[in-house]
Scaffold this active site. Sequence first.
Site, short mmCIF file in Angstrom:
data_model
loop_
_atom_site.label_atom_id
_atom_site.label_comp_id
_atom_site.label_asym_id
_atom_site.label_seq_id
_atom_site.Cartn_x
_atom_site.Cartn_y
_atom_site.Cartn_z
N ASP A 16 0.88 -1.16 0.00
CA ASP A 16 0.00 0.00 0.00
C ASP A 16 0.92 1.21 0.00
O ASP A 16 1.65 1.43 0.96
CB ASP A 16 -0.88 -0.05 1.26
CG ASP A 16 -1.81 1.15 1.38
OD1 ASP A 16 -1.56 2.18 0.71
OD2 ASP A 16 -2.77 1.06 2.16
N GLY A 108 18.47 -5.70 1.01
CA GLY A 108 18.82 -7.02 0.50
C GLY A 108 17.64 -7.93 0.24
O GLY A 108 17.64 -8.72 -0.70
N LYS A 137 -8.14 -5.12 2.80
CA LYS A 137 -8.83 -4.98 4.09
C LYS A 137 -8.91 -6.30 4.85
O LYS A 137 -9.91 -6.63 5.47
CB LYS A 137 -10.25 -4.41 3.90
CG LYS A 137 -10.29 -3.08 3.18
CD LYS A 137 -9.63 -1.96 3.98
CE LYS A 137 -9.58 -0.67 3.18
NZ LYS A 137 -8.39 -0.58 2.28
N TYR A 233 -0.13 -0.62 14.66
CA TYR A 233 -1.03 -0.73 13.52
C TYR A 233 -0.76 0.38 12.51
O TYR A 233 -0.82 1.56 12.86
CB TYR A 233 -2.49 -0.68 13.97
CG TYR A 233 -3.45 -0.69 12.81
CD1 TYR A 233 -3.68 -1.87 12.10
CD2 TYR A 233 -4.09 0.47 12.38
CE1 TYR A 233 -4.53 -1.89 11.01
CE2 TYR A 233 -4.95 0.46 11.29
CZ TYR A 233 -5.16 -0.73 10.62
OH TYR A 233 -6.00 -0.75 9.54
N LYS A 236 -3.62 -3.02 7.25
CA LYS A 236 -3.68 -4.48 7.28
C LYS A 236 -2.73 -5.08 6.24
O LYS A 236 -2.25 -4.40 5.34
CB LYS A 236 -5.12 -4.95 7.04
CG LYS A 236 -5.88 -5.16 8.35
CD LYS A 236 -5.23 -6.24 9.22
CE LYS A 236 -6.09 -6.55 10.43
NZ LYS A 236 -5.36 -6.88 11.65
N GLN A 246 -4.74 -27.20 -12.74
CA GLN A 246 -4.98 -28.21 -13.80
C GLN A 246 -3.89 -29.29 -13.89
O GLN A 246 -2.86 -29.19 -13.24
CB GLN A 246 -5.12 -27.53 -15.18
CG GLN A 246 -6.20 -26.48 -15.27
CD GLN A 246 -7.64 -27.00 -15.28
OE1 GLN A 246 -8.54 -26.27 -14.96
NE2 GLN A 246 -7.85 -28.25 -15.61
P1 13P Z 1 -7.45 -31.36 -16.23
O1 13P Z 1 -7.48 -31.29 -17.71
O2 13P Z 1 -6.57 -30.35 -15.62
O3 13P Z 1 -7.22 -32.73 -15.69
O4 13P Z 1 -8.95 -30.87 -15.73
C1 13P Z 1 -10.06 -31.57 -16.14
C2 13P Z 1 -11.31 -30.81 -16.00
O5 13P Z 1 -12.28 -31.23 -16.53
C3 13P Z 1 -11.39 -29.59 -15.19
O6 13P Z 1 -12.70 -29.16 -14.99
P1 13P Z 2 -5.53 -0.70 4.48
O1 13P Z 2 -4.78 -1.75 5.28
O2 13P Z 2 -6.12 -1.25 3.25
O3 13P Z 2 -4.65 0.48 4.23
O4 13P Z 2 -6.76 -0.21 5.36
C1 13P Z 2 -6.49 0.41 6.56
C2 13P Z 2 -7.67 0.86 7.33
O5 13P Z 2 -7.49 1.26 8.46
C3 13P Z 2 -9.01 0.79 6.76
O6 13P Z 2 -9.99 1.29 7.64
MG MG Z 3 -4.30 1.99 3.04
MG MG Z 4 -5.11 -2.08 1.64
#
Ligand code: 13P
Ligand code: 13P
Ligand code: MG
Ligand code: MG
Length: 370
Positions: A16, A108, A137, A233, A236, A246
């Site tokens: 953020d 780093g 949030k 704080y 978040k 898949q």
């Molecule tokens: P895969 O091809 O990854 O095995 O998935 C099969 C499928 O039908 C997913 O909904």
């Molecule tokens: P963020 O962690 O998304 O910045 O939100 C902080 C906050 O206090 C929202 O009410």
């Molecule tokens: Mg924020």
């Molecule tokens: Mg945020």
Amino acid sequence: MPNEEKMVTLSVIKADIGGFVGHSSFYPELLDTAKERLNHAKENGVIKDFHVLRCGDDLELIMTHEKGCDSGEVHELAWNTFYRCTEVARELKLYGAGQDLLGDAFSGNIKGMGPGVAEMEFKERKSEPIIVFMADKTSAGAWNLPIYRIFADPFNTAGLIIDPTMLEGFVFDVLDVKEGKSITLACPEETHLLLALIGAVERYIVRSVYRKKDNEITAVASVQQLSLIAGKYVGKDDPVMVVRCQSGLPAVGEVLEPFTMPHLVMGWMRGSHHGPLMPVPFYEANPSRFDGPPRVIAAGFQMYNGYLLGPHDMFDDPGFDEARQEANRVAGYMRRHGPFQPHRLPLEEMEYTTLSGVLERLRDRFKAAQ
Ligand code: 13P
Ligand code: 13P
Ligand code: MG
Ligand code: MG
């Protein structure tokens, strides 16, 4: 090294860097600032490909490269990108500019400096569908429930029963954030032990998941907790999670399915409330009602030779309308509790908020109870 042995790294790093308006959304032009930086790095071969997204007020850098996890070069690029965006955010007086950058100089590794990080290195398969989940949030433990459902619940993931490659199950790497220790647990055989831990979302956080059969990495989540790093704080964690799908891994639809239940997560207003996690398309990731309810977006990609084809907006599907409605119903119900738990978080979780300053004022007025 023969080409097919080449490993690719997917790094999702977020921060953020300033909100518009308040904490509700992201000033669109700042996306261009981030894109310029990453494009420059792409041209110079630092990264192979990238996409820049935002969820609520969080800037999300999705990058591929061949430098492995914890690459100082890639982390520094992310840090410098956030730093440059913060400079612009400061000029524009965006809200909480530089909120997640705890420190001035890069040292780093970006982990421990505020931003959230989810990285995995793997050999690209014949076809490589990937979903990047990004939340606003809420806190790092928010993925515990869906990640359990995806990889260990046959009522969610039919493939656990139908696909022989998945029959043996998955291994979960769980971090104890309080003790700074980790443990691996294998499912299905250790399902109950896993749940005994990860149901406590504030302490035990699933960090990664591997397929048991061949130890193939299948999911990683950011586990950085902003309040623990900052000691107070500041906002978040607003975590991210990457899931490969898949061909012997859960299908795309199985990976999305847990989000049909808007489960309760910690975060929302002032990071101090429980509320439902609402799955939304990208353009609806603007939490404004009581700074929420908490949001999750899902960006789908097909990776090809290290490049990212996408993003495809996975929750832009009427199939999730019901979940959004339920989230709104639950949000209304929770809100009616006002300052009472369990809408407000328990005291231990409020430790890092400004509530302690309020309670401090009453300390001397307490008398021994008769
Ligand atoms: P895969 O091809 O990854 O095995 O998935 C099969 C499928 O039908 C997913 O909904
Ligand atoms: P963020 O962690 O998304 O910045 O939100 C902080 C906050 O206090 C929202 O009410
Ligand atoms: Mg924020
Ligand atoms: Mg945020």
